[in-house]
Scaffold this motif. Structure first.
Motif, PDB file in Angstrom:
ATOM      1  N   ARG A 266       0.829  -1.315   0.028  1.00 49.63           N
ATOM      2  CA  ARG A 266      -0.123  -0.011   0.091  1.00 49.63           C
ATOM      3  C   ARG A 266       0.979   1.350   0.161  1.00 49.63           C
ATOM      4  NH1 ARG A 266      -5.419  -0.923   2.091  1.00 49.63           N
ATOM      5  NH2 ARG A 266      -5.767  -3.135   1.253  1.00 49.63           N
ATOM      6  N   LEU A 267       1.895   1.309   0.743  1.00 52.37           N
ATOM      7  CA  LEU A 267       2.916   2.479   0.828  1.00 52.37           C
ATOM      8  C   LEU A 267       3.575   2.757  -0.309  1.00 52.37           C
ATOM      9  CD1 LEU A 267       4.228   2.078   4.485  1.00 52.37           C
ATOM     10  CD2 LEU A 267       2.822   3.599   3.795  1.00 52.37           C
ATOM     11  N   MET A 268       3.987   1.597  -1.050  1.00 53.64           N
ATOM     12  CA  MET A 268       4.706   1.777  -2.232  1.00 53.64           C
ATOM     13  C   MET A 268       3.829   2.165  -3.549  1.00 53.64           C
ATOM     14  SD  MET A 268       7.184  -1.617  -2.149  1.00 53.64           S
ATOM     15  CE  MET A 268       8.706  -1.618  -1.185  1.00 53.64           C
ATOM     16  N   ALA A 269       2.566   1.760  -3.436  1.00 50.49           N
ATOM     17  CA  ALA A 269       1.726   1.855  -4.555  1.00 50.49           C
ATOM     18  C   ALA A 269       1.036   3.514  -4.467  1.00 50.49           C
ATOM     19  CB  ALA A 269       0.545   0.947  -4.351  1.00 50.49           C
ATOM     20  N   GLN A 270       1.007   4.062  -3.249  1.00 45.88           N
ATOM     21  CA  GLN A 270       0.801   5.340  -3.191  1.00 45.88           C
ATOM     22  C   GLN A 270       1.558   6.394  -3.660  1.00 45.88           C
ATOM     23  OE1 GLN A 270      -0.858   6.236   0.661  1.00 45.88           O
ATOM     24  NE2 GLN A 270       1.427   6.506   1.455  1.00 45.88           N
ATOM     25  N   GLY A 271       2.776   6.086  -3.417  1.00 46.41           N
ATOM     26  CA  GLY A 271       3.874   7.149  -3.967  1.00 46.41           C
ATOM     27  C   GLY A 271       3.937   8.222  -2.572  1.00 46.41           C
ATOM     28  N   ILE A 276      -2.215  11.040  -0.258  1.00 42.85           N
ATOM     29  CA  ILE A 276      -1.389  10.281   0.760  1.00 42.85           C
ATOM     30  C   ILE A 276      -2.500   9.739   1.731  1.00 42.85           C
ATOM     31  CG2 ILE A 276       0.272  10.213   2.222  1.00 42.85           C
ATOM     32  CD1 ILE A 276       1.339  10.778  -0.601  1.00 42.85           C
ATOM     33  N   LYS A 277      -2.777   8.481   1.530  1.00 36.58           N
ATOM     34  CA  LYS A 277      -3.742   8.113   2.471  1.00 36.58           C
ATOM     35  C   LYS A 277      -3.120   7.322   3.667  1.00 36.58           C
ATOM     36  CE  LYS A 277      -7.325   4.314   2.971  1.00 36.58           C
ATOM     37  NZ  LYS A 277      -8.422   5.058   3.073  1.00 36.58           N
TER      38      LYS A 277
END
Length: 336
Positions: A266-271, A276-277
């Motif tokens: 999840r962290l890698m996919a959002q950038g 920023i979720k």
């Protein structure tokens, strides 16, 4: 002549080892480097791991694509592994199941080279100077250290690029934001800075460190229990034996590290720019648990279990044979 014979007969008999004890020669062979038998050098183990990584990547890339799509699916578009794979193949073509193969294969080649090489170096630091053996705690520490090193130097940036490529839907280059691995990496650096390639580094470190601590210890244990093979004894396992030990050793890690893997993805996919979720590992775990429930932290576990244990089976089947070839060629003959 008679006096010499009498003198020799008066000498005390040579001490014999007690029943069941190994002879000095056997102890030297089984000491794993503590006696006179040199261990397999770290660079040979690194080369063996890289060759195993190439084979694993080519065989198991579709499962990794399905795992990533399931972990990123918040709307319930996919009803399971088979449905996800069929949907991707039908909507985007069969080639889409091998999306991200180039960074994945490169990533595995470098990762396994660094993993097996660094683990060998760390184990040599934990060896008992008298016996040449590595304790259980030393083996765990060596595996964890190897996992941390590979996570920071290899795994995190390659996984960021791989996940960004895999989450794109479609095959037409004109419709894709990232045109390929190099374009993806350069775009991330330009838009998010160099740190963007290390998004999700902390959960990756925790996942890989725990995984490798468990994997190296389990592989050694299964080799001993199933095949009576001790590290450094000169015995070379058959490929199917290595595959069984590797498969079993690869099962514990995914179950223990599922939440770290979901959060990492999840962290890698959002950038690091735009929407920023999740602000970090702990915040991501809390948010996923609150919004999606506890089971969501193990999303993609089944495809991980379908990929990692078979991947370890393939990798160790290749790596053990390469290391065995080195032992047969440059060290003492192996005992099968």
């Amino acid at each position: 002549m008679a006096a010499a014979a009498a003198s020799s007969s008066s000498l005390p008999p040579s001490p014999q080892p007690p029943p069941g004890a190994a002879s000095p020669a056997e102890e030297t062979r089984g000491s794993g480097g503590g006696g006179g038998r040199a261990p397999v050098p770290p660079y040979v183990k690194a080369a063996a791991g890289s060759l195993g990584g190439v084979m694993e990547a080519c065989c198991l890339q579709p499962i990794d694509v399905v795992k990533t799509r399931l972990q990123l699916d918040r709307s319930g578009a996919y009803r399971g592994i088979a449905h996800c794979g069929a949907t991707v193949a039908r909507a985007e073509g069969v080639r889409a199941l091998w999306k991200g193969l180039t960074p994945f294969a490169t990533h595995l080649t470098l990762k396994y080279a660094l993993r097996l090489g660094s683990n060998a170096v760390l184990q040599s630091a934990f060896k008992d100077p008298d016996t040449g053996k590595v304790s259980a705690h030393g083996r765990l520490a060596s595996g964890f250290g190897a996992g941390v090193i590979e996570a920071l130097l290899i795994v995190t940036p390659f996984e960021v690029v791989k996940i960004r490529l895999q989450q794109q839907k479609g095959l037409s280059p004109d419709l894709l934001r990232y045109k390929g691995p190099i374009h993806c990496a350069s775009t991330i650096v330009r838009e998010e800075g160099l740190r963007g390639l290390w998004s999700g580094a902390l959960p990756t470190v925790m996942r890989n460190g725990t995984n490798q601590a468990a994997m190296f210890s389990a592989k050694n244990t299964f080799d001993i229990v199933l095949w009576k093979k001790h590290e450094g004894d000169g015995k070379v396992l058959l490929p199917w034996q290595s595959m069984i030990s590797g498969f079993l050793a690869g099962t514990a890690g995914p179950v223990c590290t599922g939440p770290f893997d979901v959060v990492k993805t999840r962290l890698m996919a959002q950038g690091r720019t735009g929407d920023i979720k999740y602000t970090g590992m702990v915040h991501a775990i809390r948010t996923i648990y609150t919004e999606e429930g506890l089971r969501a932290l193990w999303k993609g576990l089944l495809p991980r279990l379908m990929r990692i244990p078979p991947g370890q089976a393939i990798m160790w089947a290749v790596a053990d044979q390469v290391m065995g070839l080195y032992e047969r060629t440059y060290l003492q003959p192996a005992h099968v």
